[in-house]
Write a protein that holds these residues in place. Structure first.
Motif, PDB file in Angstrom:
ATOM      1  N   ASP A 140      12.686   4.117  -6.367  1.00  0.00           N
ATOM      2  CA  ASP A 140      13.189   4.740  -7.585  1.00  0.00           C
ATOM      3  C   ASP A 140      13.997   3.672  -8.317  1.00  0.00           C
ATOM      4  O   ASP A 140      15.041   3.233  -7.826  1.00  0.00           O
ATOM      5  N   PHE A 141      13.515   3.232  -9.480  1.00  0.00           N
ATOM      6  CA  PHE A 141      14.162   2.122 -10.162  1.00  0.00           C
ATOM      7  C   PHE A 141      15.536   2.500 -10.722  1.00  0.00           C
ATOM      8  O   PHE A 141      16.330   1.617 -11.047  1.00  0.00           O
ATOM      9  N   ALA A 142      15.819   3.785 -10.806  1.00  0.00           N
ATOM     10  CA  ALA A 142      17.131   4.208 -11.280  1.00  0.00           C
ATOM     11  C   ALA A 142      18.180   4.134 -10.177  1.00  0.00           C
ATOM     12  O   ALA A 142      19.340   3.812 -10.428  1.00  0.00           O
ATOM     13  N   THR A 143      17.776   4.416  -8.935  1.00  0.00           N
ATOM     14  CA  THR A 143      18.734   4.484  -7.832  1.00  0.00           C
ATOM     15  C   THR A 143      18.526   3.415  -6.768  1.00  0.00           C
ATOM     16  O   THR A 143      19.413   3.153  -5.959  1.00  0.00           O
ATOM     17  N   GLY A 144      17.333   2.817  -6.716  1.00  0.00           N
ATOM     18  CA  GLY A 144      17.021   1.854  -5.668  1.00  0.00           C
ATOM     19  C   GLY A 144      16.563   2.498  -4.379  1.00  0.00           C
ATOM     20  O   GLY A 144      16.275   1.798  -3.402  1.00  0.00           O
ATOM     21  N   ALA A 145      16.474   3.831  -4.349  1.00  0.00           N
ATOM     22  CA  ALA A 145      16.074   4.524  -3.123  1.00  0.00           C
ATOM     23  C   ALA A 145      14.567   4.388  -2.896  1.00  0.00           C
ATOM     24  O   ALA A 145      13.783   4.437  -3.843  1.00  0.00           O
ATOM     25  N   LEU A 146      14.192   4.235  -1.631  1.00  0.00           N
ATOM     26  CA  LEU A 146      12.778   4.162  -1.280  1.00  0.00           C
ATOM     27  C   LEU A 146      12.186   5.564  -1.345  1.00  0.00           C
ATOM     28  O   LEU A 146      12.728   6.518  -0.791  1.00  0.00           O
ATOM     29  N   LYS A 147      11.050   5.689  -2.033  1.00  0.00           N
ATOM     30  CA  LYS A 147      10.472   7.007  -2.253  1.00  0.00           C
ATOM     31  C   LYS A 147       9.807   7.616  -1.013  1.00  0.00           C
ATOM     32  O   LYS A 147       9.960   8.819  -0.777  1.00  0.00           O
ATOM     33  N   PRO A 148       9.046   6.874  -0.199  1.00  0.00           N
ATOM     34  CA  PRO A 148       8.499   7.497   1.012  1.00  0.00           C
ATOM     35  C   PRO A 148       9.639   7.900   1.950  1.00  0.00           C
ATOM     36  O   PRO A 148      10.544   7.105   2.221  1.00  0.00           O
ATOM     37  N   THR A 149       9.628   9.104   2.426  1.00  0.00           N
ATOM     38  CA  THR A 149      10.699   9.561   3.311  1.00  0.00           C
ATOM     39  C   THR A 149      10.583   8.963   4.700  1.00  0.00           C
ATOM     40  O   THR A 149      11.558   8.907   5.453  1.00  0.00           O
ATOM     41  N   SER A 150       9.401   8.507   5.057  1.00  0.00           N
ATOM     42  CA  SER A 150       9.196   7.808   6.324  1.00  0.00           C
ATOM     43  C   SER A 150       8.052   6.827   6.144  1.00  0.00           C
ATOM     44  O   SER A 150       7.253   6.954   5.212  1.00  0.00           O
ATOM     45  N   GLY A 151       7.958   5.850   7.017  1.00  0.00           N
ATOM     46  CA  GLY A 151       6.901   4.870   6.890  1.00  0.00           C
ATOM     47  C   GLY A 151       7.072   4.044   5.624  1.00  0.00           C
ATOM     48  O   GLY A 151       8.185   3.785   5.174  1.00  0.00           O
ATOM     49  N   SER A 152       5.966   3.627   5.041  1.00  0.00           N
ATOM     50  CA  SER A 152       6.018   2.745   3.883  1.00  0.00           C
ATOM     51  C   SER A 152       4.781   2.936   3.022  1.00  0.00           C
ATOM     52  O   SER A 152       3.797   3.545   3.450  1.00  0.00           O
ATOM     53  N   ALA A 153       4.828   2.387   1.829  1.00  0.00           N
ATOM     54  CA  ALA A 153       3.650   2.418   0.960  1.00  0.00           C
ATOM     55  C   ALA A 153       2.500   1.663   1.616  1.00  0.00           C
ATOM     56  O   ALA A 153       1.345   2.090   1.548  1.00  0.00           O
ATOM     57  N   ALA A 154       2.809   0.544   2.253  1.00  0.00           N
ATOM     58  CA  ALA A 154       1.761  -0.255   2.892  1.00  0.00           C
ATOM     59  C   ALA A 154       1.075   0.511   4.015  1.00  0.00           C
ATOM     60  O   ALA A 154      -0.149   0.409   4.194  1.00  0.00           O
ATOM     61  N   GLU A 155       1.844   1.287   4.757  1.00  0.00           N
ATOM     62  CA  GLU A 155       1.241   2.078   5.835  1.00  0.00           C
ATOM     63  C   GLU A 155       0.398   3.216   5.271  1.00  0.00           C
ATOM     64  O   GLU A 155      -0.610   3.599   5.869  1.00  0.00           O
ATOM     65  N   LEU A 156       0.793   3.740   4.107  1.00  0.00           N
ATOM     66  CA  LEU A 156      -0.047   4.729   3.432  1.00  0.00           C
ATOM     67  C   LEU A 156      -1.374   4.095   3.026  1.00  0.00           C
ATOM     68  O   LEU A 156      -2.440   4.699   3.191  1.00  0.00           O
ATOM     69  N   VAL A 157      -1.316   2.870   2.515  1.00  0.00           N
ATOM     70  CA  VAL A 157      -2.543   2.158   2.171  1.00  0.00           C
ATOM     71  C   VAL A 157      -3.421   1.995   3.405  1.00  0.00           C
ATOM     72  O   VAL A 157      -4.633   2.222   3.360  1.00  0.00           O
ATOM     73  N   ALA A 158      -2.813   1.623   4.520  1.00  0.00           N
ATOM     74  CA  ALA A 158      -3.574   1.416   5.757  1.00  0.00           C
ATOM     75  C   ALA A 158      -4.208   2.711   6.252  1.00  0.00           C
ATOM     76  O   ALA A 158      -5.336   2.700   6.758  1.00  0.00           O
ATOM     77  N   ARG A 159      -3.502   3.818   6.104  1.00  0.00           N
ATOM     78  CA  ARG A 159      -4.075   5.103   6.529  1.00  0.00           C
ATOM     79  C   ARG A 159      -5.220   5.534   5.621  1.00  0.00           C
ATOM     80  O   ARG A 159      -6.179   6.164   6.068  1.00  0.00           O
ATOM     81  N   THR A 160      -5.111   5.207   4.353  1.00  0.00           N
ATOM     82  CA  THR A 160      -6.113   5.636   3.377  1.00  0.00           C
ATOM     83  C   THR A 160      -7.334   4.726   3.377  1.00  0.00           C
ATOM     84  O   THR A 160      -8.472   5.204   3.296  1.00  0.00           O
ATOM     85  N   ALA A 161      -7.102   3.428   3.436  1.00  0.00           N
ATOM     86  CA  ALA A 161      -8.187   2.442   3.383  1.00  0.00           C
ATOM     87  C   ALA A 161      -8.761   2.259   4.786  1.00  0.00           C
ATOM     88  O   ALA A 161      -8.289   1.432   5.559  1.00  0.00           O
ATOM     89  N   VAL A 162      -9.771   3.018   5.097  1.00  0.00           N
ATOM     90  CA  VAL A 162     -10.334   3.065   6.447  1.00  0.00           C
ATOM     91  C   VAL A 162     -10.776   1.677   6.903  1.00  0.00           C
ATOM     92  O   VAL A 162     -11.574   1.006   6.245  1.00  0.00           O
ATOM     93  N   ASP A 163     -10.214   1.243   8.043  1.00  0.00           N
ATOM     94  CA  ASP A 163     -10.585  -0.016   8.709  1.00  0.00           C
ATOM     95  C   ASP A 163     -10.345  -1.258   7.866  1.00  0.00           C
ATOM     96  O   ASP A 163     -10.917  -2.326   8.141  1.00  0.00           O
ATOM     97  N   ALA A 164      -9.488  -1.185   6.858  1.00  0.00           N
ATOM     98  CA  ALA A 164      -9.103  -2.375   6.099  1.00  0.00           C
ATOM     99  C   ALA A 164      -7.948  -3.078   6.820  1.00  0.00           C
ATOM    100  O   ALA A 164      -7.267  -2.488   7.667  1.00  0.00           O
ATOM    101  N   HIS A 165      -7.721  -4.350   6.477  1.00  0.00           N
ATOM    102  CA  HIS A 165      -6.632  -5.138   7.066  1.00  0.00           C
ATOM    103  C   HIS A 165      -5.549  -5.303   6.011  1.00  0.00           C
ATOM    104  O   HIS A 165      -5.661  -6.146   5.120  1.00  0.00           O
ATOM    105  N   VAL A 166      -4.508  -4.490   6.109  1.00  0.00           N
ATOM    106  CA  VAL A 166      -3.499  -4.401   5.054  1.00  0.00           C
ATOM    107  C   VAL A 166      -2.353  -5.378   5.298  1.00  0.00           C
ATOM    108  O   VAL A 166      -1.865  -5.524   6.418  1.00  0.00           O
ATOM    109  N   VAL A 167      -1.935  -6.038   4.231  1.00  0.00           N
ATOM    110  CA  VAL A 167      -0.785  -6.939   4.247  1.00  0.00           C
ATOM    111  C   VAL A 167       0.157  -6.524   3.122  1.00  0.00           C
ATOM    112  O   VAL A 167      -0.277  -6.284   1.994  1.00  0.00           O
TER     113      VAL A 167
END
Length: 220
Positions: A98-125
């Protein structure tokens, strides 16, 4: 290599121009064909507008440079959930704060881990999200080059990402596997909070010489 960019914003265009200057070709896609065409025009002759349905088959590396709120939709648009990115390096540049507060929006994990869960068998960095407003390529002295912290689980994907970051003129620090992504994403929030308080975040981080840290145990 053929670098595929998902997104049409400032970061996508800045990275595209820098990589084009380093000799890479760019395939750009997004949900709005007009904005894709405009981004390609601004990147230059090395870039091509690609239909989302054809995107995955044409690229060697995928760079995701979209807003957090549109992340899942963007991945679905290019068939990541259907396995079209299987085996490919996917570099997630999402700033999930959140650019107004600096708070991370995912309540757990990360955006990158969401990408990894969504992108089947991709190698996420996870990479480059801390430099979303930076001007690439960096062309100053190498000992003063930006250090881009990255994380991921696949060695070849980390190596490919390191190559692309080097082509931006920067250095790379691998800080762990993909579970480290939340810490990297929270760092962006920290930067925003320091800026909001009226200070340069460079001054909020200790100046530590790694060589001195390595030498300390031997001297004791």
């Amino acid at each position: 290599m053929n670098v595929g960019i998902v997104g049409t914003g400032n970061l996508a265009e800045t990275l595209g121009r820098a990589w084009a200057g380093a000799g890479h070709t760019l395939s750009v896609t997004g949900r709005d064909p007009q904005r894709v065409t405009q981004a390609v025009d601004r990147i230059g002759r090395a870039a091509n507008a690609v239909d989302p349905a054809d995107f995955a088959a044409q690229v060697d590396v995928v760079v995701v440079a979209v807003a957090w709120d549109g992340l899942t939709a963007a991945l679905t648009l290019i068939g990541a959930d259907a396995g079209r990115l299987a085996g490919k390096t996917v570099i997630d540049c999402t700033n999930a704060i959140d650019f107004a507060t600096g708070a991370l929006k995912p309540t757990s994990g990360s955006a990158a881990e969401l990408v990894a869960r969504t992108a089947v068998d991709a190698h996420v960095v996870k990479a480059l999200h801390l430099f979303a407003g930076a001007s690439w390529p960096y062309e100053g002295p190498q000992d003063a080059a930006p250090v881009v912290a990255i994380c991921g689980d696949d060695p070849s994907a980390l190596e490919r990402t390191t190559t692309l970051i080097r082509d931006l003129g920067a250095r790379t620090a691998v800080v762990g596997g993909l579970t480290a992504a939340r810490q990297l994403e929270e760092a962006a929030g920290f930067v925003m909070r320091v800026v909001a308080a009226g200070h340069n975040p460079r001054s909020a981080v200790p100046d530590v010489d790694p060589a001195l840290l390595r030498a300390a145990p031997a001297a004791s």
